[in-house]
Design a protein around this motif. Structure first.
Motif, PDB file in Angstrom:
ATOM      1  N   TYR A  35       0.926  -1.376  -0.099  1.00  0.00           N
ATOM      2  CA  TYR A  35       0.039   0.041  -0.139  1.00  0.00           C
ATOM      3  C   TYR A  35       0.815   1.254  -0.108  1.00  0.00           C
ATOM      4  N   ARG A  83      -5.207  -8.353  -5.999  1.00  0.00           N
ATOM      5  CA  ARG A  83      -4.719  -7.251  -6.955  1.00  0.00           C
ATOM      6  C   ARG A  83      -4.360  -5.966  -6.484  1.00  0.00           C
ATOM      7  N   ALA A  84      -5.051  -5.589  -5.487  1.00  0.00           N
ATOM      8  CA  ALA A  84      -4.826  -4.216  -4.768  1.00  0.00           C
ATOM      9  C   ALA A  84      -3.479  -4.389  -4.140  1.00  0.00           C
ATOM     10  N   ARG A  95      -9.964  -9.174  -5.668  1.00  0.00           N
ATOM     11  CA  ARG A  95      -9.770  -7.731  -5.832  1.00  0.00           C
ATOM     12  C   ARG A  95      -8.795  -7.270  -4.572  1.00  0.00           C
ATOM     13  N   ASP A  96      -8.753  -7.896  -3.461  1.00  0.00           N
ATOM     14  CA  ASP A  96      -7.818  -7.509  -2.328  1.00  0.00           C
ATOM     15  C   ASP A  96      -6.465  -8.208  -2.737  1.00  0.00           C
ATOM     16  N   LYS A 130     -10.376   2.599  -2.597  1.00  0.00           N
ATOM     17  CA  LYS A 130      -8.819   2.011  -2.266  1.00  0.00           C
ATOM     18  C   LYS A 130      -8.374   1.223  -3.324  1.00  0.00           C
ATOM     19  N   TYR A 131      -9.345   0.712  -4.222  1.00  0.00           N
ATOM     20  CA  TYR A 131      -8.936  -0.169  -5.625  1.00  0.00           C
ATOM     21  C   TYR A 131      -8.741   0.465  -6.790  1.00  0.00           C
ATOM     22  N   LYS A 177      -4.517  -2.405 -13.022  1.00  0.00           N
ATOM     23  CA  LYS A 177      -5.139  -2.598 -11.661  1.00  0.00           C
ATOM     24  C   LYS A 177      -6.623  -2.106 -11.685  1.00  0.00           C
ATOM     25  N   HIS A 205     -15.202   1.096  -2.758  1.00  0.00           N
ATOM     26  CA  HIS A 205     -14.401   0.963  -4.016  1.00  0.00           C
ATOM     27  C   HIS A 205     -13.136   1.839  -4.175  1.00  0.00           C
ATOM     28  N   SER A 253     -14.324  -2.812   2.659  1.00  0.00           N
ATOM     29  CA  SER A 253     -14.373  -3.438   1.475  1.00  0.00           C
ATOM     30  C   SER A 253     -15.830  -3.386   0.874  1.00  0.00           C
ATOM     31  N   ILE A 309     -12.336  -3.528 -10.682  1.00  0.00           N
ATOM     32  CA  ILE A 309     -12.768  -3.117  -9.294  1.00  0.00           C
ATOM     33  C   ILE A 309     -14.183  -3.707  -9.329  1.00  0.00           C
TER      34      ILE A 309
END
Length: 551
Positions: free
Chosen positions: A64, A151-152, A148-149, A268-269, A392, A266, A102, A395
């Motif tokens: 992050y 990939r983030a 999704r997490d 933070k993605y 990235k 959404h 999330s 989403i």
């Protein structure tokens, strides 16, 4: 938690913050210091071998910190009461961002996403067999949420300098297919491609020079002797840095126009600007950042490498819209040329069959290549991207289903290839009885494919279509796997993966658990020409080879 065979920290589990509450915490720090300290942490992680096992803070900061830096440049300021964060503060911010809720944290968001997912699946004919029941729908949504997490949190950690050589190779094949492409690219960037890629590599080296100022470039202070090893001039370096950088106002516009319109869960993605503009231009708004003119900050070295290796394909797509429409399709053909070259270099010319020559130009859609290993054929289809320009941006459920559709249709293209009369009647292929299938994308990860494998097998869709032993991987992952293991051991590993019920794991994660050969299968000799052409030496290739031994 392990997703696709990789350890992942589930989002929304730490402090259950709303995104806007995280931004309020971030704004207590000064813009200049967030940028500096964030860059220092990201570059330190990039330059330091990962501890084993990785401590949670190490993982979360790697995941992050680039996004925190981008957000800090976008929303913070340098007024007098803003604090200077310590590394401990930055670790706390990373864990706070992990804890931002999330889309599965609240029933309202969860229900909305389930309906969006149902509509997307029902509207996609090729995936209509996926998730036929409410229980299956919830299971698919669960896969989407955890992927999704992943990939983030991936944060471009699979990006390596090998992609820079591949970018050069792709450009040479594009020039052969579309004469004048290199001249147009040079006009687009105001610099030739060789110097452009050399300058990007020089910036990467300069960013790591001084442990006290990691990621910072004061180009006015750089001496000629520092750039001469890269065969570039200071003027060229400054030009490229100016094209790769954007001022804080640009980051604020991204936050205002792209992040804020999204649902809170959404935000933070959302892909951040460092994917396309990996440098921050230091200007007057960074009042606490004392630096001479021509100064830049690179918050994430991995994003700089990704931008470097993406320059050719990104430029080709842009020129396809403004100069020659043929480039839109020729990019894919050029990437296939690169794949062919790699396959022949690693596996041997006699082992590689170009399936275009088998089927003919007028034949129905088929895969690109077959690599023969005894009675087994590794069937390979080369694609450009998953349709996510930033790499990235998967989403929402609708975006996820769009990626699944592209992967699924490529899988079908692969498995139907050996069923065709042309394949069965070819003298080189008639004896083949077993198959392993690969679809390659020029991406930085393909986590969506692992989730699709898990769902497709569970729902019976794969069995109905005869899909098995199928993997979607990045071009880099396929190259690395063949270089290290060779085609025989790689095909055996894929069969073992599916036999053991690990079809829902990322292939790269599964291979890390396999016994590695004492020496790589290939020394990447096929890349030697491109290393010489681009850098005038084997220096970069030697560094890549050294990593092959220790990966």
């Amino acid at each position: 938690m392990r997703i696709g065979g990789i350890g992942v920290h589930p989002g929304g589990s730490a402090s259950d913050l709303r995104f806007e509450a995280f931004i309020d915490r971030l704004r207590t720090f000064s813009r200049s210091s967030i940028a500096r300290v964030g860059a220092h942490i990201s570059w330190t992680i990039w330059r330091t071998p990962a501890p084993s096992p990785e401590p949670p803070d190490w993982y979360v900061c790697r995941a992050y910190m680039p996004l925190i830096s981008a957000l800090g440049v976008a929303v913070c300021d340098d007024s007098g009461d803003r604090k200077v964060p310590t590394e401990s503060d930055m670790r706390a911010l990373a864990n706070d961002l992990l804890g931002v809720r999330s889309p599965i944290s609240e029933e309202r968001d969860r229900v909305a996403e389930l309906e969006e997912l149902r509509a997307a699946l029902n509207g996609t004919a090729s995936l209509s067999g996926v998730a036929p029941t409410d229980d299956s729908l919830r299971a698919v949504h669960g896969f989407i949420s955890v992927a999704r997490d992943l990939r983030a949190q991936w944060s471009f950690r699979s990006v390596t300098p090998t992609g820079i050589l591949r970018a050069w190779a792709t450009a040479q094949h594009l020039e052969r297919r579309v004469p004048g492409f290199l001249e147009r690219l040079a006009a687009q960037w105001n610099i030739g491609l060789r110097d452009l890629l050399r300058c990007c590599s020089g910036l990467l080296a300069l960013g790591a020079n001084d442990p006290k100022t990691l990621g910072a470039f004061a180009l006015q202070s750089v001496g000629t002797e520092e750039v001469e090893p890269f065969g570039i001039t200071l003027d060229a370096l400054r030009l490229v840095a100016s094209r790769l950088g954007q001022p804080p106002a640009y980051f604020f516009s991204w936050y205002r126009d792209v992040v804020l319109p999204c649902r809170d869960s959404h935000r933070k993605y959302v892909p951040h600007p460092l994917v396309r503009e990996p440098l921050v231009t230091i200007d007057a708004s960074l009042t606490k950042y004392q630096a001479p003119p021509h100064s830049y900050l690179c918050p994430s070295p991995a994003h700089l490498v990704w931008k470097t290796q993406s320059l050719v394909t990104d430029s080709a797509r842009a020129l396809g819209a403004t100069w020659n429409p043929a480039l839109k399709t020729e990019v894919g053909h050029a990437l296939a040329d690169v794949v062919r070259e790699m396959l022949v270099g690693v596996c041997g010319r006699d082992s590689v069959v170009d399936l275009d020559a088998v089927f003919g130009p007028a034949a129905p859609t088929h895969a690109d290549f077959a690599v023969l290993v005894g009675t087994t054929a590794i069937i390979i289809e080369s694609k450009t991207s998953l349709g996510t320009a930033e790499g990235k941006s998967v989403i929402t459920p609708a975006q996820y289903v769009a990626s699944w559709q592209r992967i699924w249709e490529a899988f079908l293209q692969c498995v139907r290839t050996p069923r065709a009369t042309e394949f069965k009647s070819d003298a080189r292929l008639a004896h083949i009885t077993d198959f392993v299938f690969f679809v390659t994308f020029e991406e930085q990860m393909c986590v969506e494919a692992a989730a699709l494998n898990a769902v497709g097998v569970a729902d019976g869709v794969y069995r109905a279509e005869g899909v098995s032993h199928a993997e979607a991987v990045t071009l880099q992952e396929l190259e690395d796997a063949l270089v290290v293991f060779g085609p025989t051991k790689l095909s055996e590993a894929v069969r073992e993966k599916w036999r053991n019920g690990r079809h829902g794991d990322l292939l790269s994660a599964f291979l890390r658990g396999q016994q590695r050969p004492r020496r790589p299968f290939s020394d990447r000799g096929y890349a030697a020409r491109y290393s010489e052409e681009l850098f005038g030496s084997q220096r970069v290739l030697d560094a890549i080879r050294a990593a092959d031994v220790g990966v």
